[in-house]
Design an enzyme around this catalytic site. Structure first.
Site, PDB file in Angstrom:
ATOM      1  N   LYS A  33      26.144 -29.786  28.093  1.00 53.24           N
ATOM      2  CA  LYS A  33      25.036 -29.738  29.052  1.00 53.24           C
ATOM      3  C   LYS A  33      24.555 -28.292  29.172  1.00 53.24           C
ATOM      4  O   LYS A  33      25.370 -27.354  29.182  1.00 53.24           O
ATOM      5  CB  LYS A  33      25.505 -30.268  30.410  1.00 53.24           C
ATOM      6  CG  LYS A  33      24.373 -30.450  31.418  1.00 53.24           C
ATOM      7  CD  LYS A  33      24.860 -31.136  32.692  1.00 53.24           C
ATOM      8  CE  LYS A  33      23.728 -31.331  33.689  1.00 53.24           C
ATOM      9  NZ  LYS A  33      24.145 -32.010  34.921  1.00 53.24           N
ATOM     10  N   SER A 108      21.540 -36.007  36.280  1.00 59.42           N
ATOM     11  CA  SER A 108      20.846 -34.935  35.613  1.00 59.42           C
ATOM     12  C   SER A 108      21.375 -34.635  34.213  1.00 59.42           C
ATOM     13  O   SER A 108      20.730 -33.953  33.449  1.00 59.42           O
ATOM     14  CB  SER A 108      20.921 -33.668  36.468  1.00 59.42           C
ATOM     15  OG  SER A 108      22.248 -33.192  36.521  1.00 59.42           O
ATOM     16  N   SER A 133      25.562 -37.073  38.572  1.00 58.74           N
ATOM     17  CA  SER A 133      24.883 -36.697  37.324  1.00 58.74           C
ATOM     18  C   SER A 133      25.634 -37.043  36.049  1.00 58.74           C
ATOM     19  O   SER A 133      25.145 -36.770  34.956  1.00 58.74           O
ATOM     20  CB  SER A 133      24.575 -35.201  37.328  1.00 58.74           C
ATOM     21  OG  SER A 133      23.583 -34.931  38.270  1.00 58.74           O
TER      22      SER A 133
END
Lengths: 436, 92
Positions: A33, A108, A133
């Site tokens: 990420k 996210s 997320s």
């Protein structure tokens, strides 16, 4: 895959694997990420303010993965700093759901889940969750996401969103894959003051059903009318099946769930608004030209105004408000008291059952055309099933259990602090029922 | 709650060191009002007891107070550098 689904913000130009006969991830491609620092590889956290930031160090989790023979293939798309539920608040492109590119991967950590779902490779992702997320994008892409206990995995090298909530975790194609990566990245790190002093654990040992019958709780508030009835039906069918296999099922109650969303957003925005003050335009990130006439206040304001996206600005303003003198008691402190109540309710439930089983998300992955019409407060409501376990720091495994019109339906298995083994074990049993 | 939303937009955005454009101000007005409505559910909740700043009991994780060498350059990403210093706009 990048052209079709855009899971990455940056893709590695070359990949180096340092493999030994003992490596746990020999030659395994790992997507990271983009809010997790990678040495020599751009790390933007989805924000324009970090557009050209190239960290001179690896986050602890990245260092650990590389040491076990993994190679970092790219940095995955995400909502700016994690501020979103659909990865649409990303300054560098929006990842598309590999199951239907007109739909969102969730957020996210959308790109992290999208990359795992898109490639027919044994790829795994290092993701991060503040309020859901990992569970959300895993659910929307039909992948497996593990959100560990708060503090189990070092946050050193993470671009923080909300320090008391952020947890680095994993996404994989199977419970085993996600558990293997967790085994590598978990563990005490003296560089993170909130890191828990735990022993190294092989979580894959729990990903093999051993016939043990765990006690399963069904939190009634997670089966309410706020959740798509088709999803509720699938999860209830699963519960019935577990019951027929001899698992003890019990309905439990988490009454503070009704306040979970505003409580979570008050705490997370309060923390985010102080966190983002580090982007001062001096040490790293967006740095503008200035002259002798300009003072630091004007410069700081200009950097923030130019660098932050819309949702970041909204959250900074609201988070500044909720912790201001005169308002702090009414909002921030009250939210922390409710958080305590939420933690206690989970603890009471875990005195009776080993794990909780609930739908992972209240909706199926939505189309981008539907997301466009949502106002921020409506988007926040999508987190109804994920914010409470995240606020309580409980480990959670999200995994798919079926499909509705070709779209994945997922459950989340929640366990008590540091009981990821139980959550992984239950998830593995459920995965086995679906023919893996 | 309208007064609060207006106050948040006008006053708090300035304290937060953000300059909103007219377009942002217009767009944010209703959005912030909606979120404050949501937040007021917390404000009006009847709740006593201790606040949970952390979600898990843990010991203080301070590391030993001894010098550690960086193996990376802390100024690697700074743009306005003079020698080993960062140049900033004037403070006072």
């Amino acid at each position: 895959m990048q052209a079709a689904y855009a899971p990455f913000i940056s893709v590695a130009e070359s990949i180096r694997f340092e493999i030994t006969p003992q490596s746990l991830l020999p030659g395994v491609p790992v997507a990271v990420k983009d809010n997790i620092c990678t040495k020599g590889m751009r790390t933007t956290a989805g924000s324009k303010i970090l557009e050209n930031y190239v960290p001179p160090f690896d986050a602890t989790v990245v260092e650990k993965a590389k040491k076990e023979g993994a190679g970092i293939v790219g940095k995955t798309a995400m909502d700016e700093f994690g501020f979103g539920t659909f990865s649409t608040n990303c300054a560098f492109g929006v990842p598309k759901n590999p199951l239907d590119p007109e739909r969102s991967c969730g957020g996210s950590s959308g790109g992290s889940a999208g990359a795992v779902a898109a490639f027919k490779l044994p790829i795994v992702s290092i993701a991060e969750s503040t309020g859901g997320s990992i569970t959300c994008p895993a659910a929307f892409t039909g992948t497996v996401g593990i959100t560990p206990t708060y503090g189990l995995v070092s946050r050193w090298g993470l671009v923080d969103y909300a320090n008391s909530l952020d947890k680095i975790g994993t996404i994989g194609k199977s419970v085993y894959d996600a558990a293997l990566l967790l085994s590598v990245i978990a563990g005490y790190d003296e560089k993170d003051a909130t890191s828990l002093r735990t022993q190294n654990t092989d979580y894959t040992a729990f990903a093999k059903p051993d016939g043990k019958k765990l006690r399963v709780g069904l939190p009634k508030e997670y089966f309410s009318s706020a959740v798509d009835s088709g999803i509720v039906k699938e999860v209830e069918m699963l519960a019935d099946r577990l019951n027929s296999l001899g698992f003890e099922l019990e309905q439990v109650s988490l009454p503070s769930t009704e306040l979970a969303i505003p409580t979570y957003y008050i705490i997370s925005m309060s923390e985010a608004s102080t966190n983002l003050a580090k982007f001062s335009g001096l040490r790293y990130g967006l740095q503008l030209e200035f002259d002798e006439k300009q003072n630091i206040e004007e410069y700081f304001t200009k950097v923030r105004t130019e660098g932050f996206g819309e949702e970041a600005k909204r959250r900074i303003i609201l988070g500044t408000f909720t912790r201001m003198a005169g308002y702090k008691d009414r909002y921030y402190l009250k939210a922390l008291k409710i958080r305590k109540r939420i933690i206690n309710e989970f603890k009471q439930a875990f005195a009776k059952v080993d794990v909780l089983l609930a739908p992972a998300m209240p909706i199926l992955p939505p189309k981008f055309s539907e997301i466009e019409k949502l106002e921020p407060a409506q988007v926040y409501m999508m987190d109804i099933l994920t914010v409470a376990p995240n606020m309580a720091g409980m480990p959670t495994v999200a995994l798919p259990i079926g499909r509705i019109n070709g779209l994945p339906v997922s459950v989340q298995v929640i366990a008590d602090h540091l009981q990821e083994g139980k959550a992984i074990q239950m998830a593995s049993i459920i995965e086995g029922l679906n023919g893996r | 709650m309208d007064a609060d939303a207006e106050y948040v937009l006008q006053h708090v955005s300035r304290l937060a060191r953000l300059q909103l454009s007219d377009e942002e101000r217009q767009k944010f007005a209703k959005q912030i009002r909606d979120v404050l409505d949501l937040f007021n559910k917390v404000a009006s909740a009847n709740v006593e007891g201790e606040p949970a700043y952390h979600c898990i009991e843990a010991e203080n994780g301070l590391r030993p107070d001894k010098p550690v060498k960086f193996d990376w350059d802390p100024l690697a990403n700074a743009k306005h550098v003079e020698g080993k210093y960062i140049k900033s706009p004037k403070i006072v």
